[in-house]
Write a protein that holds these residues in place. Sequence first.
Motif, short mmCIF file in Angstrom:
data_model
loop_
_atom_site.label_atom_id
_atom_site.label_comp_id
_atom_site.label_asym_id
_atom_site.label_seq_id
_atom_site.Cartn_x
_atom_site.Cartn_y
_atom_site.Cartn_z
N ASN A 145 -2.32 2.87 10.63
CA ASN A 145 -1.61 1.61 10.39
C ASN A 145 -2.14 0.48 11.26
N THR A 160 -3.90 -2.99 10.04
CA THR A 160 -3.34 -4.29 10.44
C THR A 160 -4.42 -5.22 10.96
N SER A 169 -1.87 -8.16 6.16
CA SER A 169 -0.85 -7.43 6.90
C SER A 169 0.45 -8.23 7.01
#
Length: 300
Positions: free
Chosen positions: A126, A130, A282
Amino acid sequence: MEGKIVKALSGFYYVKTETGNVYECRAKGSFKNDNITPLVGDNCVFQVTDAKEKTGIVGEIKPRKNALIRPAVANVDQAMVVFAVKAPNPNLSILDRFLALMKKQNIPTIIVFNKKDLAKGDDVKNLKKTYKDSGCKVVFVAAGGDKPSGMMPLKMMLKGKITVMAGPSGVGKSTLINVIADKKNVDDGQVASVGAISTKVGRGKQTTRHNELFDLGRNYHIIDTPGFTSLLVNEDDYTRDDLQDAFPEFAPYRDKCPFKDCKHIKERDCAVRDAVEKGKISVSRYNSYKAIFSEIKTKY
């Protein structure tokens, strides 16, 4: 004599010469009237006042390649901002503010996520997603323990450059410095002291209280700076018109907005907001943009 300021503390400037001698210096009195503040990283000319005690007075600051206000350093090639994957959890809002400040000053930035060994599930995936389009290099390391990992790519990025390092306390900045320096070969055992994590607040006990340039050998130079817990971006850094320049992932969509002066906040048919909704930008980064935007006062 000439040298480089490697530490600034309580009105004293510690100047290192090419021969390796360090002199404790005061700044020339006229600096204050001329609005000149010596910074760590400055190349300077100083007069020796006591050769035995190695004291002196800084009388001239050489022209700077660049000078940062936050953190207050000069003549850096790049920045390295360090956060932990876990313990403490990364405050991405503060990270994004730091990236915005470095972007404004055209300082290439490396994002280092330490303690990757503590990651769970999709933590690393993740974070990579991002920041993949943030315009920064992103590295995951585990600097602590007997067998640090992920350090070689980072060392290659740092070699031959003067790097200013920043980040909140407790993320392992001092540990990183020691690993880069290979502390087993350092006479005093450690280059930088390492603070413990406060279990009560989840932050490190602060060990760095001033800016200091470390010559780690083998052409590694790092300026360590005190950890930060908050960071604001204001109209002296950006206006609401140019803040979007700090978010490179907006670039492919900005020209597709129907309004040339689109701020990507609440305008209809905004291509940037549409990209966020489709997962192309993001959500975390976009929320940081909105938060910073709201902090900036409109200039008239």
